[in-house]
Design a protein around this motif. Structure first.
Motif, PDB file in Angstrom:
ATOM      1  N   GLY A  28      42.753  35.431  32.734  1.00 42.09           N
ATOM      2  CA  GLY A  28      41.687  36.235  33.308  1.00 42.09           C
ATOM      3  C   GLY A  28      42.064  36.813  34.656  1.00 42.09           C
ATOM      4  N   GLY A  29      42.715  36.002  35.494  1.00 39.47           N
ATOM      5  CA  GLY A  29      43.151  36.486  36.804  1.00 39.47           C
ATOM      6  C   GLY A  29      44.179  37.604  36.682  1.00 39.47           C
ATOM      7  N   TYR A  30      45.135  37.427  35.755  1.00 34.96           N
ATOM      8  CA  TYR A  30      46.151  38.464  35.541  1.00 34.96           C
ATOM      9  C   TYR A  30      45.516  39.769  35.067  1.00 34.96           C
ATOM     10  CZ  TYR A  30      49.746  41.171  33.193  1.00 34.96           C
ATOM     11  OH  TYR A  30      50.551  42.212  32.782  1.00 34.96           O
ATOM     12  N   LEU A  31      44.614  39.689  34.076  1.00 31.48           N
ATOM     13  CA  LEU A  31      43.963  40.894  33.555  1.00 31.48           C
ATOM     14  C   LEU A  31      43.129  41.579  34.631  1.00 31.48           C
ATOM     15  CD1 LEU A  31      42.831  39.597  30.037  1.00 31.48           C
ATOM     16  CD2 LEU A  31      44.725  41.154  30.548  1.00 31.48           C
ATOM     17  N   THR A  32      42.518  40.778  35.503  1.00 33.35           N
ATOM     18  CA  THR A  32      41.734  41.344  36.603  1.00 33.35           C
ATOM     19  C   THR A  32      42.620  42.096  37.581  1.00 33.35           C
ATOM     20  OG1 THR A  32      40.091  39.577  36.428  1.00 33.35           O
ATOM     21  CG2 THR A  32      40.175  40.766  38.501  1.00 33.35           C
ATOM     22  N   ASP A  33      43.768  41.500  37.944  1.00 34.10           N
ATOM     23  CA  ASP A  33      44.697  42.194  38.835  1.00 34.10           C
ATOM     24  C   ASP A  33      45.334  43.403  38.162  1.00 34.10           C
ATOM     25  OD1 ASP A  33      44.410  40.638  41.138  1.00 34.10           O
ATOM     26  OD2 ASP A  33      45.889  39.158  40.475  1.00 34.10           O
ATOM     27  N   ARG A  34      45.470  43.350  36.848  1.00 33.37           N
ATOM     28  CA  ARG A  34      46.170  44.418  36.119  1.00 33.37           C
ATOM     29  C   ARG A  34      45.241  45.588  35.795  1.00 33.37           C
ATOM     30  NH1 ARG A  34      48.889  47.812  34.674  1.00 33.37           N
ATOM     31  NH2 ARG A  34      50.611  47.901  33.192  1.00 33.37           N
ATOM     32  N   PHE A  35      44.041  45.313  35.305  1.00 33.13           N
ATOM     33  CA  PHE A  35      43.169  46.370  34.800  1.00 33.13           C
ATOM     34  C   PHE A  35      41.926  46.620  35.651  1.00 33.13           C
ATOM     35  CE2 PHE A  35      45.398  44.687  31.034  1.00 33.13           C
ATOM     36  CZ  PHE A  35      46.062  45.849  30.648  1.00 33.13           C
ATOM     37  N   GLY A  36      41.673  45.765  36.623  1.00 33.81           N
ATOM     38  CA  GLY A  36      40.555  46.017  37.524  1.00 33.81           C
ATOM     39  C   GLY A  36      39.446  44.994  37.403  1.00 33.81           C
ATOM     40  N   ARG A  37      38.795  44.760  38.556  1.00 31.31           N
ATOM     41  CA  ARG A  37      37.723  43.758  38.600  1.00 31.31           C
ATOM     42  C   ARG A  37      36.533  44.174  37.732  1.00 31.31           C
ATOM     43  NH1 ARG A  37      41.947  41.760  41.446  1.00 31.31           N
ATOM     44  NH2 ARG A  37      41.826  42.034  43.709  1.00 31.31           N
ATOM     45  N   LYS A  38      36.160  45.443  37.829  1.00 30.51           N
ATOM     46  CA  LYS A  38      34.922  45.912  37.226  1.00 30.51           C
ATOM     47  C   LYS A  38      34.899  45.695  35.713  1.00 30.51           C
ATOM     48  CE  LYS A  38      34.189  50.364  37.401  1.00 30.51           C
ATOM     49  NZ  LYS A  38      33.813  51.683  37.945  1.00 30.51           N
ATOM     50  N   VAL A  39      35.969  46.060  35.031  1.00 32.43           N
ATOM     51  CA  VAL A  39      36.021  45.947  33.568  1.00 32.43           C
ATOM     52  C   VAL A  39      35.869  44.498  33.130  1.00 32.43           C
ATOM     53  CG1 VAL A  39      37.478  46.249  31.542  1.00 32.43           C
ATOM     54  CG2 VAL A  39      37.417  48.012  33.299  1.00 32.43           C
ATOM     55  N   ILE A  40      36.621  43.608  33.766  1.00 34.12           N
ATOM     56  CA  ILE A  40      36.591  42.197  33.376  1.00 34.12           C
ATOM     57  C   ILE A  40      35.219  41.589  33.647  1.00 34.12           C
ATOM     58  CG2 ILE A  40      37.597  39.927  33.789  1.00 34.12           C
ATOM     59  CD1 ILE A  40      39.434  41.918  32.345  1.00 34.12           C
ATOM     60  N   ILE A  41      34.632  41.907  34.785  1.00 35.55           N
ATOM     61  CA  ILE A  41      33.323  41.347  35.146  1.00 35.55           C
ATOM     62  C   ILE A  41      32.255  41.756  34.142  1.00 35.55           C
ATOM     63  CG2 ILE A  41      31.443  41.505  36.842  1.00 35.55           C
ATOM     64  CD1 ILE A  41      33.618  41.590  39.029  1.00 35.55           C
ATOM     65  N   ILE A  42      32.190  43.032  33.829  1.00 33.70           N
ATOM     66  CA  ILE A  42      31.107  43.537  32.975  1.00 33.70           C
ATOM     67  C   ILE A  42      31.258  43.043  31.534  1.00 33.70           C
ATOM     68  CG2 ILE A  42      30.138  45.628  31.934  1.00 33.70           C
ATOM     69  CD1 ILE A  42      30.598  47.021  34.634  1.00 33.70           C
ATOM     70  N   VAL A  43      32.468  43.111  30.979  1.00 29.33           N
ATOM     71  CA  VAL A  43      32.671  42.637  29.604  1.00 29.33           C
ATOM     72  C   VAL A  43      32.347  41.149  29.499  1.00 29.33           C
ATOM     73  CG1 VAL A  43      34.382  42.216  27.806  1.00 29.33           C
ATOM     74  CG2 VAL A  43      34.359  44.407  29.017  1.00 29.33           C
ATOM     75  N   THR A  44      32.829  40.370  30.479  1.00 27.56           N
ATOM     76  CA  THR A  44      32.659  38.920  30.414  1.00 27.56           C
ATOM     77  C   THR A  44      31.197  38.512  30.490  1.00 27.56           C
ATOM     78  OG1 THR A  44      34.830  38.573  31.442  1.00 27.56           O
ATOM     79  CG2 THR A  44      33.294  36.732  31.492  1.00 27.56           C
ATOM     80  N   ILE A  45      30.407  39.156  31.328  1.00 26.19           N
ATOM     81  CA  ILE A  45      29.022  38.721  31.524  1.00 26.19           C
ATOM     82  C   ILE A  45      28.199  38.884  30.239  1.00 26.19           C
ATOM     83  CG2 ILE A  45      28.076  40.917  32.380  1.00 26.19           C
ATOM     84  CD1 ILE A  45      27.293  37.435  33.797  1.00 26.19           C
ATOM     85  N   PHE A  46      28.495  39.932  29.458  1.00 28.07           N
ATOM     86  CA  PHE A  46      27.751  40.119  28.207  1.00 28.07           C
ATOM     87  C   PHE A  46      28.190  39.113  27.134  1.00 28.07           C
ATOM     88  CE2 PHE A  46      26.979  44.378  30.049  1.00 28.07           C
ATOM     89  CZ  PHE A  46      25.598  44.386  29.946  1.00 28.07           C
ATOM     90  N   VAL A  47      29.482  38.830  27.065  1.00 31.12           N
ATOM     91  CA  VAL A  47      29.960  37.797  26.135  1.00 31.12           C
ATOM     92  C   VAL A  47      29.350  36.448  26.512  1.00 31.12           C
ATOM     93  CG1 VAL A  47      31.983  36.542  25.288  1.00 31.12           C
ATOM     94  CG2 VAL A  47      32.106  39.022  25.664  1.00 31.12           C
ATOM     95  N   TRP A  48      29.290  36.178  27.787  1.00 33.36           N
ATOM     96  CA  TRP A  48      28.755  34.919  28.304  1.00 33.36           C
ATOM     97  C   TRP A  48      27.287  34.757  27.908  1.00 33.36           C
ATOM     98  CZ3 TRP A  48      30.069  33.401  34.056  1.00 33.36           C
ATOM     99  CH2 TRP A  48      30.157  32.007  34.156  1.00 33.36           C
ATOM    100  N   GLY A  49      26.514  35.837  28.055  1.00 30.08           N
ATOM    101  CA  GLY A  49      25.112  35.776  27.661  1.00 30.08           C
ATOM    102  C   GLY A  49      24.941  35.420  26.192  1.00 30.08           C
ATOM    103  N   SER A  50      25.806  35.996  25.341  1.00 28.93           N
ATOM    104  CA  SER A  50      25.706  35.718  23.899  1.00 28.93           C
ATOM    105  C   SER A  50      26.005  34.254  23.585  1.00 28.93           C
ATOM    106  CB  SER A  50      26.653  36.634  23.120  1.00 28.93           C
ATOM    107  OG  SER A  50      28.013  36.325  23.409  1.00 28.93           O
ATOM    108  N   VAL A  51      26.834  33.600  24.416  1.00 26.36           N
ATOM    109  CA  VAL A  51      27.143  32.181  24.220  1.00 26.36           C
ATOM    110  C   VAL A  51      25.875  31.334  24.343  1.00 26.36           C
ATOM    111  CG1 VAL A  51      28.297  30.190  25.274  1.00 26.36           C
ATOM    112  CG2 VAL A  51      29.565  32.308  24.905  1.00 26.36           C
ATOM    113  N   PHE A  52      25.039  31.660  25.315  1.00 31.45           N
ATOM    114  CA  PHE A  52      23.827  30.866  25.516  1.00 31.45           C
ATOM    115  C   PHE A  52      22.810  31.102  24.397  1.00 31.45           C
ATOM    116  CE2 PHE A  52      25.728  30.732  29.707  1.00 31.45           C
ATOM    117  CZ  PHE A  52      25.540  29.402  30.049  1.00 31.45           C
TER     118      PHE A  52
END
Length: 386
Positions: free
Chosen positions: A65-89
């Protein structure tokens, strides 16, 4: 300077978002062990596996996750992850098969390992160097504000409605926060220094794990994580075995943990600034170990409360320093990667619940004394690192 202007507006937004999402998380996750035991009749070993699988996946997912964030940007990783996370609950609320909780909690840990380095790196991007240590302290405070509110709300909802309702509410809160972030992050130009195209994950992996100081910090952090993991997994089961109405006492202890942090963090932080980082970490480790020993000796609610206060003092001394040190040793283009790699210490969070579950069955009386000894063994690693 007014407090509101101390950090960049985006940093404040992420900090308040941390409170919002952590309240949601604290409504559910601290009670997962009790929920599995009471509703599904799960064994201590299965509960330990379920609780421990999240930090296990966070351990190895953090670097990616840290590598992808440094490579592709904070914004993309944050937004995609938060929606996946919501579906987990939502999945937690819908499943009735205990083993599915293992898979869902694995994804939960993976989401946290992506989201945490990305949001921390984003705040670092918008924070001056001289304010970064204060940033980690304020973020730690934000988490504990949520820890005061979340468990109490979770217990109230579970009592008045159903144990699954807090999971549904948590999922909704994560989705709402994700929609809010889409609008907010598009308003600001990101300041991230991205990795060069030639720097693939294998090359970064070699560089990061040749950092001897980082490896020592990870070893020490793993042992501390092993001890702290008992708070979420073994302790609630231990209290239920010792006392009647253990759920309410455990809920009180979670909130007490956060209240003590909020009350004592400022004076302890001021004291910690007058001593070295190493001294602060060692003080924290000693208080951690003493708190664990007191848990093992407790047989009344008041003794558990005293143990929790001592345990929390150790947390205040140690935890803010751990991330601040990692940020300091990380190169400018690899902040999220190092913060993600630091998630490897969460292997202790996987081993801890499984070991705790085994000890609860076979060596219940010695459980917390053994864990305290393992926590104290982190001191030589930190001394070597400094």
């Amino acid at each position: 300077m007014k407090l509101i202007h101390y950090f960049h507006p985006l940093v404040w937004i992420i900090l308040f978002g941390t409170i919002f999402t952590r309240i949601a998380s604290f409504m559910t996750m601290p009670f997962l062990a009790i929920y599995l035991h009471n509703v599904h009749g799960a064994s201590p070993m299965l509960i330990g596996l379920t609780i421990g699988i999240a930090p296990l996946f966070a351990t190895f997912g953090g670097f990616l996750g840290g590598y992808l964030t440094d490579r592709f940007g904070r914004k993309v990783i944050i937004i995609v992850t938060i929606f996946v996370w919501g579906s987990v609950f939502f999945g937690f609320a819908l499943t009735t098969f205990a083993l599915l909780f293992v898979a869902l909690n694995a994804i939960n840990g993976l989401c946290r390992s992506f989201f945490e380095p990305a949001t921390q790196a984003l705040m670092i991007d918008f924070t001056d160097n001289e304010k970064k240590r204060r940033l980690f302290s304020v973020r730690y405070t934000a988490i504990n504000i949520a820890a005061v509110i979340g468990p109490l709300v979770g217990v109230m909802i579970s009592t008045l409605a159903s144990p699954v309702i807090p999971f549904i509410i948590t999922g909704v809160m994560y989705v709402v926060y994700g929609l809010f972030l889409i609008g907010v992050l598009n308003k600001y130009e990101m300041r991230q220094k991205r990795l060069a195209d030639g720097q693939n994950i294998a090359s970064i992996l070699r560089v990061v794990f040749s950092d001897y100081k980082l490896l020592l910090f990870l070893a020490g952090g793993t042992l501390i994580g092993l001890g702290y993991a008992q708070f979420d997994s073994t302790l609630p089961q231990f209290i239920q075995l010792k006392l009647e109405d253990g759920v309410k006492l455990y809920s009180l202890l979670i909130s007490l943990n956060a209240v003590v942090v909020l009350i004592l963090q400022l004076p302890i932080s001021m004291l910690a600034e007058k001593i070295s980082i190493l001294a602060s970490l060692i003080a924290g480790i000693i208080f951690f170990a003493l708190g664990l020993v007191l848990f093992g000796m407790a047989n009344t609610a008041w003794l558990f409360i005293i143990a929790m206060i001592v345990f929390t003092i150790g947390e205040i001394f140690a935890f803010p320093m751990m991330n601040a040190v990692i940020e300091e040793i990380a190169p400018e283009t690899q902040k999220a990667t190092y913060l993600g790699a630091s998630q490897l210490k969460n292997i202790g969070g996987f081993i801890g619940p499984v070991l705790g579950g085994w000890l609860l069955i076979h060596l219940q009386a010695q459980l917390f004394f053994i864990v305290a000894l393992l926590v104290l063994m982190s001191i030589p690693f930190y001394r070597r690192a400094f």
